[in-house]
Design a protein around this motif. Structure first.
Motif, PDB file in Angstrom:
ATOM      1  N   GLU A   1       0.845  -1.196   0.000  1.00  0.00           N
ATOM      2  CA  GLU A   1       0.000   0.000   0.000  1.00  0.00           C
ATOM      3  C   GLU A   1       0.886   1.254   0.000  1.00  0.00           C
ATOM      4  OE1 GLU A   1      -3.258   0.300  -0.096  1.00  0.00           O
ATOM      5  OE2 GLU A   1      -3.769  -1.838  -0.044  1.00  0.00           O
ATOM      6  N   PRO A   2       0.374   2.355  -0.597  1.00  0.00           N
ATOM      7  CA  PRO A   2       1.192   3.595  -0.664  1.00  0.00           C
ATOM      8  C   PRO A   2       1.654   4.107   0.696  1.00  0.00           C
ATOM      9  CG  PRO A   2      -0.686   3.733  -2.151  1.00  0.00           C
ATOM     10  CD  PRO A   2      -0.879   2.481  -1.354  1.00  0.00           C
ATOM     11  N   TYR A   3       0.793   3.957   1.735  1.00  0.00           N
ATOM     12  CA  TYR A   3       1.220   4.520   3.023  1.00  0.00           C
ATOM     13  C   TYR A   3       2.409   3.752   3.603  1.00  0.00           C
ATOM     14  CZ  TYR A   3      -0.975   0.781   5.797  1.00  0.00           C
ATOM     15  OH  TYR A   3      -1.304  -0.420   6.360  1.00  0.00           O
ATOM     16  N   CYS A   4       2.529   2.458   3.270  1.00  0.00           N
ATOM     17  CA  CYS A   4       3.701   1.700   3.728  1.00  0.00           C
ATOM     18  C   CYS A   4       4.952   2.139   2.974  1.00  0.00           C
ATOM     19  CB  CYS A   4       3.455   0.208   3.559  1.00  0.00           C
ATOM     20  SG  CYS A   4       2.238  -0.472   4.713  1.00  0.00           S
ATOM     21  N   GLU A   5       4.786   2.396   1.676  1.00  0.00           N
ATOM     22  CA  GLU A   5       5.922   2.894   0.901  1.00  0.00           C
ATOM     23  C   GLU A   5       6.379   4.250   1.451  1.00  0.00           C
ATOM     24  OE1 GLU A   5       7.483   1.308  -1.342  1.00  0.00           O
ATOM     25  OE2 GLU A   5       6.131  -0.380  -1.727  1.00  0.00           O
TER      26      GLU A   5
ATOM     27  N   THR B   1      10.397   7.454   4.574  1.00  0.00           N
ATOM     28  CA  THR B   1      10.791   8.376   5.656  1.00  0.00           C
ATOM     29  C   THR B   1      11.855   7.788   6.571  1.00  0.00           C
ATOM     30  OG1 THR B   1       9.023   7.541   7.073  1.00  0.00           O
ATOM     31  CG2 THR B   1       8.510   9.447   5.674  1.00  0.00           C
ATOM     32  N   GLY B   2      12.285   6.550   6.278  1.00  0.00           N
ATOM     33  CA  GLY B   2      13.354   5.951   7.060  1.00  0.00           C
ATOM     34  C   GLY B   2      12.918   4.870   8.022  1.00  0.00           C
TER      35      GLY B   2
ATOM     36  N   SER C   1      12.084   1.329   9.417  1.00  0.00           N
ATOM     37  CA  SER C   1      12.564  -0.004   9.032  1.00  0.00           C
ATOM     38  C   SER C   1      11.397  -0.907   8.656  1.00  0.00           C
ATOM     39  CB  SER C   1      13.329  -0.629  10.199  1.00  0.00           C
ATOM     40  OG  SER C   1      12.451  -0.874  11.282  1.00  0.00           O
ATOM     41  N   THR C   2      11.711  -1.973   7.913  1.00  0.00           N
ATOM     42  CA  THR C   2      10.656  -2.914   7.509  1.00  0.00           C
ATOM     43  C   THR C   2       9.999  -3.569   8.720  1.00  0.00           C
ATOM     44  OG1 THR C   2      11.841  -3.365   5.458  1.00  0.00           O
ATOM     45  CG2 THR C   2      10.188  -4.969   6.129  1.00  0.00           C
ATOM     46  N   VAL C   3      10.805  -3.875   9.729  1.00  0.00           N
ATOM     47  CA  VAL C   3      10.252  -4.482  10.945  1.00  0.00           C
ATOM     48  C   VAL C   3       9.253  -3.543  11.607  1.00  0.00           C
ATOM     49  CG1 VAL C   3      10.822  -5.357  13.248  1.00  0.00           C
ATOM     50  CG2 VAL C   3      12.313  -5.890  11.299  1.00  0.00           C
ATOM     51  N   ARG C   4       9.581  -2.264  11.679  1.00  0.00           N
ATOM     52  CA  ARG C   4       8.686  -1.288  12.297  1.00  0.00           C
ATOM     53  C   ARG C   4       7.404  -1.132  11.480  1.00  0.00           C
ATOM     54  NH1 ARG C   4       9.147   3.333  15.615  1.00  0.00           N
ATOM     55  NH2 ARG C   4       7.642   4.973  15.080  1.00  0.00           N
ATOM     56  N   VAL C   5       7.537  -1.091  10.147  1.00  0.00           N
ATOM     57  CA  VAL C   5       6.346  -0.949   9.308  1.00  0.00           C
ATOM     58  C   VAL C   5       5.434  -2.164   9.462  1.00  0.00           C
ATOM     59  CG1 VAL C   5       5.541  -0.792   6.921  1.00  0.00           C
ATOM     60  CG2 VAL C   5       7.527   0.536   7.651  1.00  0.00           C
ATOM     61  N   VAL C   6       6.043  -3.351   9.523  1.00  0.00           N
ATOM     62  CA  VAL C   6       5.238  -4.569   9.638  1.00  0.00           C
ATOM     63  C   VAL C   6       4.529  -4.631  10.986  1.00  0.00           C
ATOM     64  CG1 VAL C   6       5.358  -7.080   9.819  1.00  0.00           C
ATOM     65  CG2 VAL C   6       6.605  -5.902   8.002  1.00  0.00           C
ATOM     66  N   LEU C   7       5.269  -4.440  12.070  1.00  0.00           N
ATOM     67  CA  LEU C   7       4.711  -4.665  13.405  1.00  0.00           C
ATOM     68  C   LEU C   7       3.798  -3.528  13.861  1.00  0.00           C
ATOM     69  CD1 LEU C   7       7.810  -6.176  15.260  1.00  0.00           C
ATOM     70  CD2 LEU C   7       5.891  -7.362  14.190  1.00  0.00           C
ATOM     71  N   ARG C   8       4.128  -2.290  13.529  1.00  0.00           N
ATOM     72  CA  ARG C   8       3.362  -1.158  14.065  1.00  0.00           C
ATOM     73  C   ARG C   8       2.250  -0.696  13.141  1.00  0.00           C
ATOM     74  NH1 ARG C   8       6.166   3.549  17.217  1.00  0.00           N
ATOM     75  NH2 ARG C   8       3.920   3.808  17.545  1.00  0.00           N
ATOM     76  N   HIS C   9       2.359  -0.974  11.846  1.00  0.00           N
ATOM     77  CA  HIS C   9       1.374  -0.430  10.920  1.00  0.00           C
ATOM     78  C   HIS C   9       0.704  -1.507  10.056  1.00  0.00           C
ATOM     79  CE1 HIS C   9       2.865   3.606  11.897  1.00  0.00           C
ATOM     80  NE2 HIS C   9       4.096   3.110  11.785  1.00  0.00           N
TER      81      HIS C   9
END
Length: 328
Positions: free
Chosen positions: A212-216, A221-222, A224-232
């Motif tokens: 999704e665009p918001y994940c991109e 913005t810097g 990490s993939t782990v943060r994007v996966v777990l928090r969002h």
């Protein structure tokens, strides 16, 4: 047509879902009642012959039991009496043991609930971990595991676990057992195919969410993939997995029959196996109704959980006036 829920929208939605759950339970009760009356042969003779080792039963005994069970009355009267008694939690007495069905279920349910809830918790936890790991960098090799494990039948998983952890390495009891040691192998037997199913559905949903665009934007913005996966990503991808978990709960009820038989555990599964093999119809009917109530309750909880997980899911009014949950 208005799509904005009014103040009474949520109570109406809950009431509608409760009504649907009641219809599911009523349908399950009616189908079982109809099957009992439509099976070839006299159900009373079948039940009594099972109690006597499938030998011929004197006609006077058949007539007496038929009168005791009310099978000599019109079918409509039998149905209404059985329905009213079921609403009160009275499913009659077992033909084979003479004990009240409600008492038999009350004794067996705690063991089966412990097994089922433990297996469900293991399935959700292991499936979520596998789905998250498969969507992290270098996790691509894990994506094939759910597809392989989901096809494994419970009895085969149980036999392999017994062979490894009870016979080759005698770490856990293979049959019966009490407490945590006796629960580990049966719970893992039920949990492995369930975990694979949760991982398969959640992994695909999570992969789509991460595109999704918001994940991109978050990654740009810097973050990490782990943060994007777990928090969002994980929360937004959870709804399909929650649906699967609800269906999985119903499957665990059927799987418990096999697992409790394989591991010689006491529980509802053993009661079902004995009741079906001996044509103990009151017990079969009681188990089916209780299972339908549990399945409808779990699905109701899943429906009510959708708006909590994703606020975009809201209730809207159909042209007919009924309410349903949709994603904005």
């Amino acid at each position: 047509m208005s799509s904005s829920p009014d103040r009474r929208a949520v109570p109406r939605y809950v009431a509608g879902r409760l009504a649907q759950a009641a219809v599911v339970v009523w349908a399950a009760f009616t189908v079982v009642f109809a099957i009992q009356r439509l099976v070839p042969g006299d159900p009373v003779e079948l039940m009594l012959s099972g109690r006597n080792g499938f030998e011929a039963v004197p006609p006077e005994d058949v007539a007496r039991v038929r009168a005791e069970l009310g099978f000599d009355r019109p079918v409509a009267v039998q149905y209404l009496d059985a329905a009213v008694s079921a609403v009160r939690g009275d499913f009659g007495a077992s033909i084979q043991t003479g004990r009240p069905v409600a008492a038999m279920l009350a004794e067996a349910l705690p063991a089966t609930l412990t097994l089922g809830l433990t297996a469900l918790a293991l399935s959700v936890a292991a499936g979520t971990l596998l789905a998250v790991a498969a969507n992290l960098p270098h996790g691509g090799a894990l994506r094939a595991l759910p597809g392989l494990a989901v096809s494994l039948p419970s009895f085969l998983v149980g036999l392999v676990l017994i062979q490894l952890f009870a016979l080759r390495w005698p770490l856990l009891p293979s049959l019966g057992g009490s407490g945590l040691p006796g629960l580990v192998l049966p719970a893992c037997t039920l949990a492995i195919p369930g975990a694979a199913l949760v991982a398969q559905v959640l992994g695909r949903s999570l992969a789509e969410t991460l595109r999704e665009p918001y994940c991109e934007t978050l990654r740009a913005t810097g973050a990490s993939t782990v943060r994007v996966v777990l928090r969002h990503g994980l929360r937004n991808a959870a709804i399909p997995a929650v649906t699967v978990a609800g269906v999985l709960t119903g499957g665990l009820i059927g799987g418990a029959v096999v697992v409790e038989t394989v591991f010689s555990r006491q529980g509802v599964g053993r009661i079902v196996q004995f009741a079906v093999s001996t044509q103990d119809l009151p017990v079969v009917q009681g188990v089916v109704v209780v299972a339908a109530v549990g399945f409808a309750g779990v699905n109701l909880a899943v429906d009510l959980l959708y708006p909590v997980l994703d606020p975009r899911v809201r209730t809207v009014r159909r042209p007919s006036g009924a309410l349903r949950a949709v994603k904005a």
